[in-house]
Design a protein around this motif. Structure first.
Motif, PDB file in Angstrom:
ATOM      1  N   LEU A 518       0.783  -1.050  -0.127  1.00 31.79           N
ATOM      2  CA  LEU A 518       0.006  -0.073  -0.050  1.00 31.79           C
ATOM      3  C   LEU A 518       0.883   1.283   0.143  1.00 31.79           C
ATOM      4  CD1 LEU A 518      -2.968   1.332   0.373  1.00 31.79           C
ATOM      5  CD2 LEU A 518      -2.335   1.229   2.860  1.00 31.79           C
ATOM      6  N   HIS A 519       0.608   2.108  -1.122  1.00 34.25           N
ATOM      7  CA  HIS A 519       1.403   3.431  -1.158  1.00 34.25           C
ATOM      8  C   HIS A 519       0.619   4.770  -0.967  1.00 34.25           C
ATOM      9  CE1 HIS A 519       5.189   1.538  -2.757  1.00 34.25           C
ATOM     10  NE2 HIS A 519       4.410   0.572  -2.892  1.00 34.25           N
ATOM     11  N   ALA A 520       1.067   5.746  -0.469  1.00 33.95           N
ATOM     12  CA  ALA A 520       0.379   6.931  -0.277  1.00 33.95           C
ATOM     13  C   ALA A 520       1.316   8.180  -0.673  1.00 33.95           C
ATOM     14  CB  ALA A 520       0.067   7.155   1.275  1.00 33.95           C
ATOM     15  N   ALA A 521       0.578   9.268  -1.254  1.00 38.58           N
ATOM     16  CA  ALA A 521       1.170  10.641  -1.662  1.00 38.58           C
ATOM     17  C   ALA A 521       0.000  11.609  -1.136  1.00 38.58           C
ATOM     18  CB  ALA A 521       1.597  10.629  -2.762  1.00 38.58           C
ATOM     19  N   ALA A 522       0.693  12.786  -0.718  1.00 40.96           N
ATOM     20  CA  ALA A 522      -0.080  13.732  -0.460  1.00 40.96           C
ATOM     21  C   ALA A 522      -0.873  14.662  -1.434  1.00 40.96           C
ATOM     22  CB  ALA A 522       0.438  15.030   0.674  1.00 40.96           C
ATOM     23  N   TRP A 615      -2.916   3.755  -3.057  1.00 42.45           N
ATOM     24  CA  TRP A 615      -2.925   2.780  -4.284  1.00 42.45           C
ATOM     25  C   TRP A 615      -2.062   1.542  -3.727  1.00 42.45           C
ATOM     26  CZ3 TRP A 615      -0.035   7.375  -4.555  1.00 42.45           C
ATOM     27  CH2 TRP A 615       1.093   6.933  -4.713  1.00 42.45           C
ATOM     28  N   ILE A 616      -2.376   0.525  -4.434  1.00 39.40           N
ATOM     29  CA  ILE A 616      -1.586  -0.620  -4.124  1.00 39.40           C
ATOM     30  C   ILE A 616      -0.782  -0.850  -5.570  1.00 39.40           C
ATOM     31  CG2 ILE A 616      -3.151  -1.741  -2.492  1.00 39.40           C
ATOM     32  CD1 ILE A 616      -3.795  -3.643  -4.418  1.00 39.40           C
ATOM     33  N   GLN A 617       0.439  -1.501  -5.390  1.00 42.79           N
ATOM     34  CA  GLN A 617       1.399  -1.552  -6.200  1.00 42.79           C
ATOM     35  C   GLN A 617       2.014  -2.989  -6.126  1.00 42.79           C
ATOM     36  OE1 GLN A 617       1.873   1.200  -8.152  1.00 42.79           O
ATOM     37  NE2 GLN A 617       3.737   0.709  -9.163  1.00 42.79           N
ATOM     38  N   PRO A 618       2.137  -3.531  -7.265  1.00 36.59           N
ATOM     39  CA  PRO A 618       2.960  -5.034  -7.112  1.00 36.59           C
ATOM     40  C   PRO A 618       4.288  -4.720  -6.292  1.00 36.59           C
ATOM     41  CG  PRO A 618       2.155  -4.711  -9.437  1.00 36.59           C
ATOM     42  CD  PRO A 618       1.804  -3.407  -8.445  1.00 36.59           C
ATOM     43  N   THR A 625       5.783  -3.205 -18.948  1.00 31.11           N
ATOM     44  CA  THR A 625       4.423  -2.544 -19.044  1.00 31.11           C
ATOM     45  C   THR A 625       3.716  -1.896 -17.935  1.00 31.11           C
ATOM     46  OG1 THR A 625       3.483  -4.600 -19.558  1.00 31.11           O
ATOM     47  CG2 THR A 625       3.998  -3.217 -21.334  1.00 31.11           C
ATOM     48  N   ASP A 626       4.259  -2.566 -16.689  1.00 32.53           N
ATOM     49  CA  ASP A 626       3.836  -2.190 -15.397  1.00 32.53           C
ATOM     50  C   ASP A 626       3.642  -0.889 -15.186  1.00 32.53           C
ATOM     51  OD1 ASP A 626       3.210  -4.730 -14.301  1.00 32.53           O
ATOM     52  OD2 ASP A 626       5.244  -4.942 -13.693  1.00 32.53           O
ATOM     53  N   ILE A 627       2.509  -0.575 -14.626  1.00 30.65           N
ATOM     54  CA  ILE A 627       2.296   1.037 -14.550  1.00 30.65           C
ATOM     55  C   ILE A 627       2.751   1.472 -13.217  1.00 30.65           C
ATOM     56  CG2 ILE A 627       0.258   2.789 -14.174  1.00 30.65           C
ATOM     57  CD1 ILE A 627      -1.490   0.978 -15.864  1.00 30.65           C
ATOM     58  N   LYS A 628       3.581   2.565 -13.380  1.00 29.10           N
ATOM     59  CA  LYS A 628       4.141   3.104 -11.922  1.00 29.10           C
ATOM     60  C   LYS A 628       3.189   4.270 -11.647  1.00 29.10           C
ATOM     61  CE  LYS A 628       8.961   1.780 -13.111  1.00 29.10           C
ATOM     62  NZ  LYS A 628       8.741   0.956 -14.415  1.00 29.10           N
ATOM     63  N   LEU A 629       2.281   3.998 -10.715  1.00 26.83           N
ATOM     64  CA  LEU A 629       1.147   5.005 -10.507  1.00 26.83           C
ATOM     65  C   LEU A 629       1.803   6.452 -10.065  1.00 26.83           C
ATOM     66  CD1 LEU A 629      -1.416   2.670  -9.026  1.00 26.83           C
ATOM     67  CD2 LEU A 629      -1.263   3.483 -11.631  1.00 26.83           C
ATOM     68  N   TYR A 630       2.889   6.390  -9.413  1.00 24.24           N
ATOM     69  CA  TYR A 630       3.257   7.824  -8.873  1.00 24.24           C
ATOM     70  C   TYR A 630       3.781   8.353 -10.130  1.00 24.24           C
ATOM     71  CZ  TYR A 630       5.629  11.377  -6.072  1.00 24.24           C
ATOM     72  OH  TYR A 630       6.033  12.552  -5.941  1.00 24.24           O
ATOM     73  N   ASP A 631       4.344   7.737 -11.008  1.00 25.56           N
ATOM     74  CA  ASP A 631       5.006   8.750 -12.272  1.00 25.56           C
ATOM     75  C   ASP A 631       3.776   9.055 -12.832  1.00 25.56           C
ATOM     76  OD1 ASP A 631       7.532   7.853 -11.200  1.00 25.56           O
ATOM     77  OD2 ASP A 631       7.983   6.199 -12.623  1.00 25.56           O
ATOM     78  N   ALA A 639       1.893  10.045 -20.284  1.00 23.19           N
ATOM     79  CA  ALA A 639       1.791   9.094 -19.054  1.00 23.19           C
ATOM     80  C   ALA A 639       0.537   9.164 -18.151  1.00 23.19           C
ATOM     81  CB  ALA A 639       3.130   9.307 -18.087  1.00 23.19           C
ATOM     82  N   THR A 640       0.133  10.339 -18.039  1.00 18.54           N
ATOM     83  CA  THR A 640      -0.999  10.486 -17.278  1.00 18.54           C
ATOM     84  C   THR A 640      -2.059   9.918 -17.792  1.00 18.54           C
ATOM     85  OG1 THR A 640      -0.361  12.909 -16.847  1.00 18.54           O
ATOM     86  CG2 THR A 640      -2.783  12.511 -16.395  1.00 18.54           C
TER      87      THR A 640
END
Length: 688
Positions: A518-522, A615-618, A625-631, A639-640
């Motif tokens: 589980l990841h987080a960003a403000a 969000w959760i990340q592998p 092709t994995d999506i780096k969601l923070y990027d 990329a958005t």
């Protein structure tokens, strides 16, 4: 208490300042015109489908109506309207009739009441999807509408514009970037899909280059609400000739423009400010259309509930209302558009797949063919899809046939049987109550956490799986139904709950100890924070009318956070990430009591924050092709666009905290049943 999702649309409408101002201006203009026309007569107004009462109270606020009746069929909203009337001191003028207008306007209450003004907001993205036509048609036959009152809105037009967008077309049809990996069944390709338009924000697709218009706007239908009785319930069908730019076209975008009263109009065109309750609509062709110099010929249809577009198939000399197309393959009917669009996005959810060890079969805990077929190609045999979707087994068998995997790819039924049956699984259907198994092996509180999965016969499934002479490895995929429109933690929770249910039967299933984190960003987004919070004490946006009784229906922030589609906000710069991202919690596949301990992190913020995105990340991003969601959240380029398949968890800060905070502390833990509890608090300095 009802969840916020049950009434979020009503909060969205109340936070649409442009809509509120337009209705206030139209109501005042209509009231003043009625007073001039009837200087000595008492005036009566009707708010048809009042919700929490804003439009009816705007009628009262003019001071020109002796009586205002608000009709609302939903009991919690009717009660909120009554309380809002009391809060504003409007009891002598306003009253709520609870029930359906179909009954009330022809009943005893209305027999001696005729209305001079009828105001309503029964409009959706394609104008008529909330029942405005049958509601007004039925009202027009009542004594209360004889003679007919002034109507707000008076009339409206549906407009269309042909677009080119592979991304939207894939959301409607389902597609795979590598057709050699997964082949669509022929009946899926031939299927007309769903006639219902997708309600979608088109602006972000335009901003990110995923959509371009290839025609000018054109009128599709014109609706005169005062003459609604002349419209048959079977609707209309019209021919359209649309000049296009040469090239490929994928579908038609729709929106409406409504004349409320006089010169007061509202529009939902793509250039309007972002609205959550009124988006645009998109309809896609079954196959892309290649257009040359000739206009594109289309047929537009509507009935009482929907507008749809088709390519003509027969002579249009005598155009009659037609029936809307329906899904014949099962895939489009069972799958959300967001899920269909993500079907071919390899690596968006799963890790890079390992080659199967000898003697291993795969359990795919989730609906859908993509991961199951990939596992079969990696050597797992058999591969069993264990999904709760009603159409899952039918869809899996179709994909198995189209990919030559009938002997490998199978699906589990709710009763625990596996289809298609092989020699090792032929037997009578069993009816074993999984709850009795769970009560023998887990305590009562833990068994209650499986309420959503209790209809699945896990003990029977375990018996079916043991008939195969293989070891089982578990994998996870998306889910078709409600969870497909939620953020991904809920996919993980269903996977972990399902795996736990199988373990309680004694079946040995190999699963990694921790596959996700589980990841987080403000973030900073006044728009999103305002949308998710209760109605504030500042009444200026509602012309001074107090509507806070609706807050009784605001259930507060869910333990696992709100669920939000942030693609429209990020692409239009209405949401900004204001911190780094950090791992908050590891998400295991087996329950341990230590998971109930809080884990916390601190995020340093560069500017005022309104909350955190979750969000959760592998755990290991192995595929290119994995999506780096923070990027994707922080990118300023295409990329958005990767965010269009996603939803995020949202934990809001207290309003006062976000203004001055220098750090945001995020805490999270898992509760029995793999439920997430998370909170976020701001601090003016680090370490507090």
């Amino acid at each position: 208490m009802a969840s916020l999702d049950d009434f979020l649309g009503h909060f969205d409408m109340l936070f649409d300042d442009d809509r509120n101002r337009a209705y206030a201006a139209a109501i005042r203009s209509a009231a003043e015109e009625l007073r001039r026309a009837k200087p000595s007569q008492p005036l009566r107004a009707l708010d048809l489908g009042s919700g929490s009462g804003l439009l009816g109270l705007l009628c009262w606020q003019t001071g020109l109506f002796e009586q205002v009746v608000l009709i609302e069929a939903c009991p919690p909203l009717a009660e909120a309207a009554r309380e809002n009337i009391r809060r504003n001191g409007a009891e002598r003028c306003c009253s709520v009739w609870e029930g359906h207008s179909f009954e009330l306007l022809h009943g005893e209450k209305a027999k001696d009441t005729s209305f001079d003004l009828c105001v309503s907001e029964l409009l959706d993205a394609v104008l008529i999807g909330e029942g405005v036509l049958p509601t007004l048609r039925h009202a027009a036959t009542s004594r209360s509408f004889n003679p007919g009152p002034e109507l707000i809105p008076r009339r409206a037009q549906v407009f269309g514009r042909v677009f080119r967008s592979k991304a939207l077309w894939e959301r409607h049809r389902g597609a795979f970037e590598d057709s050699s990996l997964v082949r669509l069944p022929e009946d899926v390709i031939r299927c007309p899909g769903l006639h219902a338009a997708e309600h979608v924000h088109l602006g972000p697709f335009l901003e990110t280059g995923l959509l371009e218009f290839v025609s000018e706007p054109f009128e599709v239908f014109d609706f005169d609400f005062a003459a609604v009785t002349a419209l048959p319930s079977c609707g209309r069908r019209v021919a359209l000739h649309v000049p296009l730019m040469p090239g490929e076209a994928h579908g038609v975008a729709l929106w409406f423009e409504a004349e409320l009263f006089g010169s007061v109009r509202i529009s939902t065109s793509p250039g309007q400010p972002l609205r959550e309750h009124w988006r645009q609509a998109a309809l896609c062709f079954r196959t892309p259309v290649v257009v040359g110099s000739e206009p594109l010929e289309l047929e537009a249809h509507h009935d009482d509930d929907a507008v749809w577009i088709s390519l003509p198939r027969r002579s249009r000399q005598k155009l009659q209302p037609g029936r809307p197309p329906t899904c014949s393959c099962g895939l489009h009917a069972a799958t959300s558009r967001r899920r269909l669009g993500a079907l071919g996005a390899e690596g968006a959810w799963t890790l890079q797949l390992p080659e199967a060890e000898k003697g291993f079969g795969a359990l795919v805990l989730g609906d859908g063919p993509n991961l199951a077929i990939r596992l079969a190609r990696h050597g797992y045999n058999p591969v069993v899809s264990v999904g709760p979707g009603m159409l899952n087994s039918n869809i899996i068998q179709k994909f198995a046939a189209s990919n030559g995997m009938q002997e490998v790819l199978k699906a589990a039924l709710l009763v625990g049987d596996i289809v298609p049956e092989g020699e090792e699984t032929k037997r009578k259907h069993r009816r074993i109550d999984v709850r009795s198994v769970q009560k023998r092996q887990t305590d009562e509180s833990e068994a209650d956490s499986f309420e959503d999965l209790e209809d699945f016969q896990w003990a029977s499934l375990a018996e079916s799986l043991e008939a195969f002479d293989v070891s089982w490895a578990a994998f996870s995929d998306f889910w078709y139904e409600a969870a497909a429109e939620d953020w991904r933690f809920h996919h993980y929770a269903i996977f972990a709950q399902s795996l736990h249910a199988l373990h309680t039967t004694g079946l040995k299933v190999l699963a990694p100890p921790c596959s996700w984190t589980l990841h987080a960003a403000a973030f900073e987004s006044e728009w999103l924070a305002r949308r998710l919070r209760p109605i504030p004490n500042d009444l200026d946006p509602w012309q001074g009318i107090d509507l806070r009784a609706l807050n009784a229906l605001h259930a507060g922030q869910p333990k696992s956070g709100f669920s939000a589609d942030v693609f429209p906000l990020v692409s239009t710069k209405m949401l900004r990430i204001v911190s780094h991202s950090a791992e908050v919690l590891q998400l295991p596949c087996r329950w341990e009591s230590r998971l109930e301990d809080w884990q916390s992190i601190e995020l340093s913020v560069q500017r005022p924050a309104h909350g955190v995105l979750l969000w959760i990340q592998p755990k290991a991003l192995a595929a290119a092709t994995d999506i780096k969601l923070y990027d994707a959240l922080t990118a300023s380029d295409k990329a958005t666009s990767l965010l269009r398949h996603e939803r995020f968890g949202v934990a809001l800060l207290d309003e006062a905290d976000g203004v001055t905070c220098a750090t945001v502390r995020v805490r999270a833990r898992l509760l029995p049943g793999f439920e997430l509890e998370v909170d976020a608090k701001g601090s003016s300095s680090a370490g507090q």
